[in-house]
Design an enzyme around this catalytic site. Structure first.
Site, short mmCIF file in Angstrom:
data_model
loop_
_atom_site.label_atom_id
_atom_site.label_comp_id
_atom_site.label_asym_id
_atom_site.label_seq_id
_atom_site.Cartn_x
_atom_site.Cartn_y
_atom_site.Cartn_z
N THR C 24 0.84 -1.20 0.00
CA THR C 24 0.00 0.00 0.00
C THR C 24 0.88 1.25 0.00
O THR C 24 2.08 1.18 0.29
CB THR C 24 -0.90 0.05 1.25
OG1 THR C 24 -0.08 0.14 2.42
CG2 THR C 24 -1.79 -1.18 1.34
N ASP C 25 0.27 2.39 -0.35
CA ASP C 25 0.97 3.66 -0.24
C ASP C 25 0.09 4.65 0.53
O ASP C 25 -0.98 4.27 1.02
CB ASP C 25 1.39 4.19 -1.61
CG ASP C 25 0.19 4.53 -2.50
OD1 ASP C 25 -0.92 4.78 -1.98
OD2 ASP C 25 0.35 4.55 -3.72
N GLN C 26 0.53 5.88 0.64
CA GLN C 26 -0.22 6.81 1.48
C GLN C 26 -1.54 7.27 0.89
O GLN C 26 -2.29 8.00 1.54
CB GLN C 26 0.65 8.00 1.90
CG GLN C 26 1.00 8.96 0.79
CD GLN C 26 1.87 10.11 1.33
OE1 GLN C 26 2.73 9.89 2.17
NE2 GLN C 26 1.65 11.32 0.85
N MET C 27 -1.86 6.86 -0.33
CA MET C 27 -3.23 7.08 -0.84
C MET C 27 -4.20 6.07 -0.21
O MET C 27 -5.41 6.16 -0.42
CB MET C 27 -3.26 6.91 -2.36
CG MET C 27 -2.75 8.11 -3.13
SD MET C 27 -3.09 7.98 -4.91
CE MET C 27 -1.76 9.03 -5.53
#
Lengths: 147, 147, 147, 147
Positions: C24-27
């Site tokens: 995952t990423d910060q979005m």
């Protein structure tokens, strides 16, 4: 895959990076997924070179997720290679930006890529590209980059 | 690095995964950073085997970031290896969980690790471990796992 | 991007995986580079389901590096999502294999991708696709997969 | 975790990097596995600053795989943060090098790490650390780094 002339012109943005050891695979070359991360770094550097922090863009509620991506791999990149990413941006539609990038090592083309991002809000709803962001497309990069 | 007896006991959680090609490096083995991702997957599987979705935990406002990590690498893991991660959890303090994991291939020890996570809220403030979460420590895993 | 009919047919290979937290990423969604790694895992599973270990292929001196890659991202994948990758392979030339993949969650299309790999030897020289490998294209997958 | 005095001394090596977007996770911070990759980049930069290319070391048949790793995470690193990695090296044994690293942002400590690597040949057999490599430990870094 992209307009070759544009890469030599004043609008081409230049970003440098070095291939990390963790980015190699057991073929002894940079893994093909690493290029995707480099392209993202180059887009963020493209914005920064025009005075736009992507971090602040997101803090302000505008996100630019990738909606399309294509890469043609010509020659392998290797650990510790100093790469040059030449990027030209365009606006293919009211809510999108497209980035065409050439990845080179010492002037030799390693890969060509095209990435399209869409402007969305925090809930993923498409947003018209803000005028300030669209205006960056006609702005030349800061002169000293990649020198 | 951990209590060997515990890994053979009923509280040891077993998780299986296969080494991805992208996780190898030019030494021809799995890169040492990949183990960190595997350990995370095993912790999340440990919770799931006890009926606790980490996704729901975060949705409810409790996060478990890693605060300490140590790994001893004994033998290399290679592409396509089927690995077994045996995990035993404990509670070293009111706001923390610790996970000791043995990474094996066909019963041979490849690495030993210990990871400590802290319970925090969305703003990063330490939280007492909820009783329901602490109770999982004394709960045996579902019987069928890793068979 | 690919022949929709083929994905429902007997030649479509099905591979399942779960989105890792590290992907995952910060979005709050799976990072777009993670899809590239999943596609590789699906190609290797496609080979394995037809009795061909990619590990042994490389040990025998035949490598299949990616030469072209395109992905259209339709809807975000999220942490812990159970994804299904449906893959159809073809042979666009004497030295190449192409894999068209649909990434789905509960029957909903998240992304479409096409990856072309080239057969090369250890020195990167193009090789004719071995007959045994080309023959896999007309072989149905083992019946039980993804059930 | 390490001798604080040494980090301020002449032997401390300074390396700068910027947190990539792909390195974030859905907590909105850099994922803890990214630090492992940064530490590797800092070790390779430590060698380079002393005139030793790790690429050439491997080409010459000497590899330095990680055998032990520990990280204490103090404060989160975030996307686009400019980080400083201060590294001090030592030789804990005839075949090993140890690197103690402080990861900082604007002088604030984010993480402390210690990584031990072992000198091995291409077949993984332990090798005495070459004298030229051991000699780097007493050599000050090039003066201009991180300025």
């Amino acid at each position: 895959m992209a307009d070759d002339a544009a890469f030599g012109g004043p609008a081409a943005h230049c970003h440098r990076l070095r291939v990390r050891y963790a980015e190699t695979d057991q073929m002894g070359v940079a893994h093909h997924a690493a290029y995707v991360v480099w392209l993202e770094e180059a887009r963020i550097a493209w914005l920064a070179a025009r005075g736009q922090s992507y971090r602040e863009l997101e803090a302000g509620g505008l996100l630019l997720p990738v909606v399309e991506l294509s890469i043609a791999y010509r020659r392998p990149a290797r650990f510790d290679d100093a790469l040059t990413l030449l990027t030209v941006a365009s606006q293919p539609g009211p809510t999108r930006l497209a980035f065409a990038t050439r990845i080179e090592r010492d002037g030799v083309l390693l890969a060509e890529a095209r990435v399209t991002v869409a402007a969305v809000d925090r809930h993923g709803r498409p947003q018209r590209l803000p005028a300030a962001l669209a205006a960056l497309l006609s702005q030349p990069p800061s002169p000293a980059e990649c020198r």
